[in-house]
Design a protein around this motif. Sequence first.
Motif, PDB file in Angstrom:
ATOM      1  N   ARG A  64     -46.153  10.953  15.658  1.00 40.34           N
ATOM      2  CA  ARG A  64     -46.809   9.865  16.410  1.00 40.34           C
ATOM      3  C   ARG A  64     -47.062  10.264  17.853  1.00 40.34           C
ATOM      4  NH1 ARG A  64     -41.971   6.153  18.278  1.00 40.34           N
ATOM      5  NH2 ARG A  64     -40.322   7.564  17.660  1.00 40.34           N
ATOM      6  N   PHE A  65     -46.447  11.355  18.310  1.00 42.64           N
ATOM      7  CA  PHE A  65     -46.644  11.825  19.683  1.00 42.64           C
ATOM      8  C   PHE A  65     -47.653  12.976  19.766  1.00 42.64           C
ATOM      9  CE2 PHE A  65     -42.285  10.111  19.582  1.00 42.64           C
ATOM     10  CZ  PHE A  65     -42.439   9.112  20.531  1.00 42.64           C
ATOM     11  N   ARG A  66     -48.262  13.354  18.636  1.00 41.49           N
ATOM     12  CA  ARG A  66     -49.159  14.509  18.628  1.00 41.49           C
ATOM     13  C   ARG A  66     -50.288  14.394  19.653  1.00 41.49           C
ATOM     14  NH1 ARG A  66     -50.152  18.967  16.151  1.00 41.49           N
ATOM     15  NH2 ARG A  66     -48.527  18.656  14.608  1.00 41.49           N
ATOM     16  N   TYR A  67     -50.946  13.251  19.720  1.00 39.55           N
ATOM     17  CA  TYR A  67     -52.104  13.144  20.610  1.00 39.55           C
ATOM     18  C   TYR A  67     -51.696  13.125  22.083  1.00 39.55           C
ATOM     19  CZ  TYR A  67     -54.642  12.741  16.338  1.00 39.55           C
ATOM     20  OH  TYR A  67     -55.155  13.016  15.103  1.00 39.55           O
ATOM     21  N   GLU A  68     -50.525  12.629  22.393  1.00 43.80           N
ATOM     22  CA  GLU A  68     -50.024  12.711  23.764  1.00 43.80           C
ATOM     23  C   GLU A  68     -49.746  14.166  24.128  1.00 43.80           C
ATOM     24  OE1 GLU A  68     -46.901   9.837  24.909  1.00 43.80           O
ATOM     25  OE2 GLU A  68     -47.383   8.857  23.001  1.00 43.80           O
ATOM     26  N   LEU A  69     -49.180  14.911  23.185  1.00 47.00           N
ATOM     27  CA  LEU A  69     -48.913  16.322  23.437  1.00 47.00           C
ATOM     28  C   LEU A  69     -50.209  17.115  23.563  1.00 47.00           C
ATOM     29  CD1 LEU A  69     -45.908  16.806  20.995  1.00 47.00           C
ATOM     30  CD2 LEU A  69     -45.824  16.738  23.493  1.00 47.00           C
ATOM     31  N   ALA A  71     -53.014  15.946  24.644  1.00 41.18           N
ATOM     32  CA  ALA A  71     -53.572  15.584  25.953  1.00 41.18           C
ATOM     33  C   ALA A  71     -52.897  16.398  27.052  1.00 41.18           C
ATOM     34  CB  ALA A  71     -53.417  14.089  26.213  1.00 41.18           C
ATOM     35  N   ALA A  72     -51.591  16.614  26.944  1.00 42.72           N
ATOM     36  CA  ALA A  72     -50.881  17.429  27.932  1.00 42.72           C
ATOM     37  C   ALA A  72     -51.350  18.879  27.871  1.00 42.72           C
ATOM     38  CB  ALA A  72     -49.374  17.335  27.697  1.00 42.72           C
TER      39      ALA A  72
END
Length: 127
Positions: A64-69, A71-72
Amino acid sequence: MDLGGKPDTSRGQFQLRANLKDRANKASDLVEDMRSFLSGIDKVGRTQLTLESGTSLTVSKPERFRYELLAAIAADVAQVHSSFGQSCKVSLSNLGARIEWERASTGELLLFIPYEMSLSGCAVGSR
């Protein structure tokens, strides 16, 4: 652990889990509360309770954190372009890898995708 060599002796292992959610800064207190709870349990007969010294952290559904990662990682690429110029070609690999994590503190995990970045055609100061 010596089980006493008696035929009616067995061993079990239990894990306690707690959701830290927005309480990462209270993780040490939570661990202490859990240890106190376990130490206070009434034991029957020859029951023994041994507490492990360490604790561990895990993350539920890390994908669930893939897109935040991602983006980083994109911000990292933008910084590379800012430092080396837009003519710098950036190639990324391994972005489809599983999300991994490492313990950063008592109540924090560092999530990351172990990607690789290659640069070519870069000239420092050429913007």
